[in-house]
Design a protein around this motif. Sequence first.
Motif, PDB file in Angstrom:
ATOM      1  N   THR B  35       0.835  -1.196   0.000  1.00  0.00           N
ATOM      2  CA  THR B  35       0.000   0.000   0.000  1.00  0.00           C
ATOM      3  C   THR B  35       0.878   1.257   0.000  1.00  0.00           C
ATOM      4  OG1 THR B  35      -0.087  -0.192   2.399  1.00  0.00           O
ATOM      5  CG2 THR B  35      -1.970  -1.041   1.182  1.00  0.00           C
ATOM      6  N   SER B  38       4.484   2.010  -5.118  1.00  0.00           N
ATOM      7  CA  SER B  38       3.820   1.785  -6.392  1.00  0.00           C
ATOM      8  C   SER B  38       4.863   1.854  -7.492  1.00  0.00           C
ATOM      9  CB  SER B  38       2.676   2.762  -6.603  1.00  0.00           C
ATOM     10  OG  SER B  38       3.126   3.875  -7.304  1.00  0.00           O
ATOM     11  N   HIS B  48      -3.562  -5.170  -7.657  1.00  0.00           N
ATOM     12  CA  HIS B  48      -3.433  -5.133  -6.206  1.00  0.00           C
ATOM     13  C   HIS B  48      -4.212  -6.304  -5.648  1.00  0.00           C
ATOM     14  CE1 HIS B  48      -3.053  -3.536  -2.188  1.00  0.00           C
ATOM     15  NE2 HIS B  48      -2.162  -2.695  -2.675  1.00  0.00           N
TER      16      HIS B  48
END
Lengths: 312, 312
Positions: B35, B38, B48
């Motif tokens: 989380t 990226s 995801h």
Amino acid sequence: METILVTGATGFVGRQAIVALQRRGFEVHGTTSSTTTSVSVAGVTMHHVDLFDSVAVNRLVASIRPVRLLHFAWYAEPGLFWSSARNLDWVAASLSLFRAFATHGGARIVVAGTCAEYEWGPTACVESVTPERPQTLYGISKLALQSVSKSFAEQVGVSFACGRIFFLYGPHENPARFVASVASALLRGEVARCTIGTQVRDFMHVTDCADAFAELVASDVSGVVNIASGVGERLSTIATHVAEYAGRPDLLRLGAVPMSPNEAPAILADVTRLEAEVGWSSSRPLTEGLRETVAWWQQGFKPPLSPSRHSA
Amino acid sequence: METILVTGATGFVGRQAIVALQRRGFEVHGTTSSTTTSVSVAGVTMHHVDLFDSVAVNRLVASIRPVRLLHFAWYAEPGLFWSSARNLDWVAASLSLFRAFATHGGARIVVAGTCAEYEWGPTACVESVTPERPQTLYGISKLALQSVSKSFAEQVGVSFACGRIFFLYGPHENPARFVASVASALLRGEVARCTIGTQVRDFMHVTDCADAFAELVASDVSGVVNIASGVGERLSTIATHVAEYAGRPDLLRLGAVPMSPNEAPAILADVTRLEAEVGWSSSRPLTEGLRETVAWWQQGFKPPLSPSRHSA
């Protein structure tokens, strides 16, 4: 009373183990996923749970908070279990169960292993001596589970042992397995077609096996322990005894089925650890066990048409 | 274009592997559970997904239907991963992923293994020769996964290989690991306290490692393949190079930290299989790779205060 959780508690070994454990004074909880088999033992609490559902497993373990865990549940469909992909599911489910058990204060895990974890040779398999070179997905999966669980248990301070089962017979055996198939065929008045039967195997009565596991899980012996009789016998001798007790030696056809080329000539167990460290030994001779087993089949048990058993 | 799924695609190796695979013409799909990190590569589809959620994994694999699978995702928190119970979760999640992959028509699996699966000795580790005697829960778990997966793949007719990683360095390395910690300390103007550094290790640039994995997964080479440079170097030499490129040899403190008594003197890889069978070799000298890596740290990357990385 110490609380123990037994998985596969309606299975071939599990159903006998819960009795052996109760006799030893444990508060016994059993799990089953079977929708067809029910086992009722006074004082034993049975839980219907899907061991692949880690949330449900965690909830159950949290509510029981067992001190000891005896893990029999596995995929055991005769003929299919050797190479089934479901072995992977059971490795995963077992690891998840052990995690939950340790998280909720569990102190000792005993798992059912198999002689298929060893490299088979002419001499008896000795724990920590005979090489572990499984040749099947089943044996590889059980060995993988054992090695990861052992290391995990050391990390989290849980006692761990693996009881390696060799060959079994006795009441409630799946009718597709050796002794059960010979006994039930003969008792139905059908011929029992076998190989020549020169293969030597260590056969143990399932009640003895369950009792040895009860002793093992009650002890603090760690690592691998062979659960076997320590005595090898030819399959032909076993089949001949069964035929005799069934009263139908005329229907036994030794040599009617060719032996598989990769059939091991001998699969034998050294039981020094079981006898000296766990302190368990069997006084039941093979002939007596076989006689009782044939009598059990004779007492009107009807083999299911489509045998399905998901626990050893 | 053949479809490939890469797990741990925002991880240290994975983020480089997706680039190497795209360059080879694959349609690349990556998974991440991060989380915080990226990674965006033009043409690569990122998903995801929580790999512990087998229902979600099955749904993803069914929708992508990858032909090849490159599995990097694992628990990799420096210091903790060696003995963490989370290794068990990753064994389980990996087996579940492989089941889903095979069910939905997948043809080839490559998994990231580790030099920690070998018994470490003075000579280079050779696949199928050097004994597999892992001493840590991490190594034991990776080896268990490899042995079960290999047998499973044979059963279901899927091609399988395991690339064993030795020691890595390069951009995006977790700042708690060796090269990254020395480089970032020195570049911050802090002292880098190290052991005397006589341990010899096979260090490889992460981009080379990723490229070798891309070549391996694109090939049909099966079994274990060491992914390494084939060249051993003392940690003291590596640290000295890093200090030189960082311009702060004055801040390097070799011998300031005692060496652990169970620290292996040498962990070396034989790369004959990688070079001769996979056909991959590195032309990048260690000094050049280290120089580039120090430059990368120097270009203003700020190490996170609380490093957390869940993929190798």
